[in-house]
Design an enzyme around this catalytic site. Structure first.
Site, mmCIF file in Angstrom:
data_model
loop_
_atom_site.group_PDB
_atom_site.id
_atom_site.type_symbol
_atom_site.label_atom_id
_atom_site.label_comp_id
_atom_site.label_asym_id
_atom_site.label_seq_id
_atom_site.Cartn_x
_atom_site.Cartn_y
_atom_site.Cartn_z
ATOM 1 N N HIS A 41 -1.709 -14.343 4.699
ATOM 2 C CA HIS A 41 -2.839 -13.506 4.301
ATOM 3 C C HIS A 41 -3.452 -12.751 5.472
ATOM 4 O O HIS A 41 -4.641 -12.429 5.443
ATOM 5 C CB HIS A 41 -3.923 -14.362 3.627
ATOM 6 C CG HIS A 41 -3.506 -14.988 2.343
ATOM 7 N ND1 HIS A 41 -4.230 -15.975 1.711
ATOM 8 C CD2 HIS A 41 -2.415 -14.770 1.561
ATOM 9 C CE1 HIS A 41 -3.609 -16.341 0.607
ATOM 10 N NE2 HIS A 41 -2.501 -15.616 0.498
ATOM 11 N N GLU B 87 10.384 3.842 5.696
ATOM 12 C CA GLU B 87 10.444 2.383 5.778
ATOM 13 C C GLU B 87 11.504 1.966 6.794
ATOM 14 O O GLU B 87 12.640 2.435 6.752
ATOM 15 C CB GLU B 87 10.766 1.792 4.402
ATOM 16 C CG GLU B 87 11.105 0.318 4.381
ATOM 17 C CD GLU B 87 10.024 -0.556 4.991
ATOM 18 O OE1 GLU B 87 10.377 -1.497 5.737
ATOM 19 O OE2 GLU B 87 8.821 -0.294 4.748
ATOM 20 N N ALA B 88 11.104 1.089 7.719
ATOM 21 C CA ALA B 88 12.042 0.621 8.741
ATOM 22 C C ALA B 88 13.106 -0.294 8.165
ATOM 23 O O ALA B 88 14.221 -0.373 8.685
ATOM 24 C CB ALA B 88 11.282 -0.097 9.848
ATOM 25 N N ALA C 278 0.823 -1.212 0.000
ATOM 26 C CA ALA C 278 0.000 0.000 0.000
ATOM 27 C C ALA C 278 0.852 1.255 0.000
ATOM 28 O O ALA C 278 0.549 2.224 -0.711
ATOM 29 C CB ALA C 278 -0.931 -0.010 1.214
#
Length: 559
Positions: free
Chosen positions: A479, A40-41, A20
């Site tokens: 999922h 972003e880590a 996303a």
């Protein structure tokens, strides 16, 4: 030496460069009007196994490319800790998943609107599925033709696959040419892959790479968001930005002029909300975190598909096993390097099927059928001898779990409790699915090649034995969704409204798979792409309306 402090300002601050986050970074920066920061880590997506399709087998427990999460021991899963892979780095889980692209049943999305998520029905969402993809197999009005994610068919599957398809038809399943453009009933079909030629088509490759050079988009890797910052009290409480820590320990304060968007995924997003004091007061108190916004649904409603595999020994026909070792593997590597083909372009499965257990009134069992068998029946290393495996999961599980922080110390992993098989329907559907898989292997087209069932084996004959096998050996199929669910009433567990705004606080949204009220029957990545595409349109439309209102206000009240 004390850590330094830096401050950065952007219009939109996106936390998490997974599926996303990459979509949002591209779409929100496209018109050049807004400064967008993506945090972003993890690191850049440079590891070669990310881009080789079959390389996903080496990434699921990678120490730096995943978060190394495990579930809490649960009685219904034989008190095991189960590996729960989540991607860490650009592309997130789209950089480590099995590359399978499956749209959901229309009824899956329609159920969201029926449950209070106004506007989230399949007809409204379908254009965003198409927008995200380029279907490489010709023109079809039901498929996308110019989207960032490349979707293709599996190339040159082993000979055993054709016999599996025939066996499925003999079992009463319809053969479908394109499962992503057809109304689904009980059916069998070839999976489609998010692949472009020889390489994985991840969200990073498709969305982020083309946008990375835009002057209004900044991408920061190895930067860990520790909390959401906010000001005000009560209904006027407003998010101002996020606070981060770099790999060197420096503190980075990021201010958002418009909004902060959490796209850290089914685990990372509720974890960050709770670390920021947004969540169930009881959970926060237990973790030693002061409640800023009481929102009891945060971290609840965790849903996942629980997969159990049947494996068979095969003779007299080609499978992937014999091509995965020694000199044969060397030839496959050469084939991949020279022509971009062979087993290194395969994904988690080649054939899929939807079957009916008879317990509900529509297909409720999905199969992931691989033309190879794994040691001990668990995805990873292929066996030396020819084999075949059928992964089985219930498509719409009733079991609901949770994800919650256990401490204010961010170095501690959250407690992940999917509560697999806690519903009687889930248990009965799993047993029925395993029996359907056994029936498939006995059909006339496939039976001559099946030497025998190796996992769990003929000794697991009763329902009780099959259920115990599932408890002992089942796993996530990656999922996980639902932990910040979308809905109309926060008192009933909703975390975000239909515009994905977090209840009880302004200028904060969640846009990722955690917002799904109920999970899709099928693989989830295509739907996360859709959610982000639709949300980007929402944000840009709101920004445009705000700009128009501001211009009109300025005309009425000139300086």
């Amino acid at each position: 030496m004390s850590a330094t402090r830096e401050e950065i300002v952007a219009d939109y601050v996106i936390v998490g460069a997974g599926t996303a986050g990459c979509v949002l970074a591209n779409r929100l920066s496209a018109n050049g009007k807004y400064k967008v920061m993506l945090i972003e880590a993890g690191g850049p997506d440079r590891h070669p196994m990310i881009h080789i399709p079959a390389g996903f087998l080496r990434l699921l427990d990678h120490p730096s490319i995943t978060w190394n999460y495990k579930t809490a021991p649960e009685a219904q899963a034989s008190d095991r800790e189960i590996l729960f892979p989540r991607g860490r780095g650009l592309g997130g889980s789209s950089s480590i998943n099995g590359l399978l692209y499956v749209r959901p049943f229309a009824a899956d999305i329609d159920a969201w609107e029926a449950g209070g998520a106004v506007g989230w029905n399949f007809a409204n969402c379908l254009p965003y599925y198409s927008r995200s993809e380029t279907w490489q197999d010709g023109s079809d009005p039901r498929r996308g033709s110019d989207g960032p994610i490349q979707v293709t068919r599996v190339s040159s599957p082993p000979a055993v696959c054709a016999e599996v398809i025939k066996a499925g038809q003999e079992l009463g399943l319809d053969m479908i040419d394109d499962p992503n453009a057809t109304t689904r009933g009980p059916s069998i079909w070839y999976y489609q892959q998010t692949r472009h030629g020889r390489v994985r088509s991840s969200a990073a490759r498709g969305y982020l790479w083309p946008a990375a050079s835009r002057p209004n988009l900044s991408v920061h890797t190895d930067l860990h968001v520790t909390r959401v910052t906010m000001e005000g009290e009560g209904a006027s409480r407003t998010v101002t930005g996020v606070e981060c820590q770099s790999a060197t320990g420096d503190v980075v304060a990021v201010k958002a002029r418009r909004e902060v968007i959490l796209s850290a995924g089914v685990i990372g997003t509720p974890r960050l909300l709770e670390m920021s004091g947004i969540g169930d007061p009881g959970v926060l108190d237990n973790a030693g975190i002061r409640t800023q916004v009481a929102l009891p649904g945060v971290g609840n409603n965790l849903q996942d598909h629980y997969v159990t595999r049947l494996c068979f020994r095969i003779k007299g026909i080609a499978t992937a096993n014999e091509r995965s070792h020694g000199a044969a593997l060397a030839r496959e590597v050469a084939k991949y390097v020279v022509a971009g083909g062979g087993i290194l372009t395969y994904s988690a499965a080649v054939i899929g099927a939807f079957a009916s257990s008879g317990l509900v009134d529509r297909p409720d069992v999905q199969f992931v059928i691989a033309p190879g068998s794994f040691k001990e029946g668990r995805i990873g290393e292929l066996e030396n001898e020819p084999g075949l495996s059928f992964g089985v999961w219930q498509m719409r599980p009733e079991s609901r779990g949770h994800v919650h922080v256990v401490s204010s110390d961010r170095s501690q992993a959250p407690a992940i409790a999917p509560l697999y098989l806690s519903s009687e329907l889930d248990r009965q559907t799993t047993i029925a699915g395993l029996r359907i898989g056994r029936a498939l292997a006995k059909q006339p087209s496939l039976a001559p090649y099946v030497v025998g069932e190796t996992v769990p084996g003929p000794q697991a004959d009763s329902d009780d034995a099959l259920l115990q096998y599932a408890r002992d050996n089942g796993s996530t199929v990656y999922h996980g969704v639902g932990t910040c669910r979308m809905g109309a009433d926060p008192a009933e567990g909703a975390v975000v409204d239909a515009e994905l705004r977090v209840y009880g606080i302004q200028r904060l949204r969640v846009i990722d798979g955690s917002i799904m009220p109920t999970m899709t029957s099928t693989n989830t990545n295509a739907t996360v792409l859709m959610i982000a595409e639709r949300a980007a349109d929402m944000l840009l439309s709101e920004a445009q309306h705000a700009l128009g209102d501001g211009a009109r206000e300025g005309a009425r009240h000139p300086a």
